[in-house]
Scaffold this active site. Structure first.
Site, mmCIF file in Angstrom:
data_model
loop_
_atom_site.group_PDB
_atom_site.id
_atom_site.type_symbol
_atom_site.label_atom_id
_atom_site.label_comp_id
_atom_site.label_asym_id
_atom_site.label_seq_id
_atom_site.Cartn_x
_atom_site.Cartn_y
_atom_site.Cartn_z
ATOM 1 N N HIS A 60 41.403 40.299 43.094
ATOM 2 C CA HIS A 60 41.367 39.612 41.786
ATOM 3 C C HIS A 60 42.567 38.663 41.713
ATOM 4 C CE1 HIS A 60 38.258 42.342 40.226
ATOM 5 N NE2 HIS A 60 38.961 43.319 40.757
ATOM 6 N N GLU B 154 55.658 40.693 36.227
ATOM 7 C CA GLU B 154 57.003 41.088 36.650
ATOM 8 C C GLU B 154 57.060 41.406 38.146
ATOM 9 O OE1 GLU B 154 57.867 44.364 34.085
ATOM 10 O OE2 GLU B 154 58.324 43.077 32.370
ATOM 11 N N SER C 107 37.313 44.669 45.796
ATOM 12 C CA SER C 107 38.389 45.097 44.905
ATOM 13 C C SER C 107 39.155 46.273 45.519
ATOM 14 C CB SER C 107 37.812 45.426 43.524
ATOM 15 O OG SER C 107 38.831 45.628 42.579
#
Length: 290
Positions: free
Chosen positions: A190, A166, A148
């Site tokens: 992720h 967005e 991560s």
């Protein structure tokens, strides 16, 4: 420059037996496939002294380091590695402490946990700890493993903010400098589960020399010599290659407006597939045409 170290970057949510949720002893039998073939097992296998390697778990990115660190120790212990400890670095002053520097010097593997990648770069960047980390990776048989935030911070270019929904609006994706172990890539994590492909598109269209790397959860890349990439784990790795982009409106639209991109090339890797950063050639391990 020949890189002697190995890089293992992971998309997050590594299945280490769900040790953080339930008891190790009761969950272990249900996770034997992971224990035999999983990413943490690969880290041990690739390390200099295998199960005897000195492994330091570094929780700097996490806001709950005292909870997360021991879980990784427990996972490595179950996989047969018992020379494992947690290195807590929560302030820049600690990254200059001679005792902490010595622990890094003695380590064969560092495992950077998830959290906030800006914590990693703002706390470690430019310190003696960071300098030694780069030196060991380049010049020793040493492994940098990161999941991560630990993966996102590994490259020279680092995404640290950006809405998934967005992400293809100009200015929505924020990029800064990472720890600099690998050049000319930008890493997002992720990736599949949080729909972050738009973030990678914007990162690449701004500088098509940079290869976008999107890591799914419980999925990673094993990188040798700084160039040879192999997909590991159970999910997908998405590569975004902008070198053949033919057109875009990036410099013509205002901040917050949608970005258009013509001819952006993508590759999808699954377990054991490889990609060469020198030739940009992908090899599918189980190709239907072989």
């Amino acid at each position: 420059m020949k890189i002697l170290g190995k890089l293992i970057i992971i998309g997050g949510a590594v299945d280490k037996g769900s040790f953080t949720e339930t008891d190790l002893d009761t969950t272990a039998p249900q996770n034997l496939n992971f224990f035999e073939e999983g990413i943490l097992k690969r880290i041990i296998k690739e390390s200099l002294h295998k199960e005897n390697s000195r492994i330091e778990v570094i929780t700097t990115a996490s806001k709950i380091p005292r909870q997360i660190g021991p879980e990784y120790v427990k996972a490595f212990n179950y996989l047969g590695a018992h020379n494992v400890d947690v290195l807590y670095i929560e302030k820049r002053e600690q990254a200059m402490d001679p005792e902490i520097i010595q622990r890094l010097r003695d380590a064969d593997v560092v495992m950077f946990t998830g959290g906030d990648q800006l914590r990693l770069t703002s706390i470690l960047g430019g310190t003696p700890f960071h300098d030694l980390l780069l030196d060991k990776y380049r010049n020793e048989h040493f492994i940098y493993a990161g999941t991560s935030a630990g993966a996102a911070a590994a490259s020279n270019n680092m995404i640290y903010q950006g809405s998934s929904s967005e992400a293809l609006l100009k200015g929505e994706v924020k990029i800064t400098s990472g720890l600099g172990l690998i050049d000319d890539v930008v890493i997002d994590t992720h990736f599949v589960q949080r729909g972050r492909i738009g973030r990678l598109f914007q990162a690449v269209v701004g500088n098509p020399k940079v290869l976008g790397v999107g890591l799914g959860e419980d999925t990673g890349l094993f990188i040798a010599n700084g160039k040879q990439m192999e997909a590991i784990g159970s999910g997908l790795v998405i590569l975004v290659d902008g070198r053949e982009i033919k057109d875009t409106n990036l410099t013509q639209v205002e901040l917050g407006q949608p970005i258009s991109i013509n001819h952006l090339v993508t590759h999808v890797l699954s377990k054991n597939d490889t990609f060469d950063l020198d030739t940009f050639k992908m090899t599918i391990k189980s190709s239907q045409y072989v």
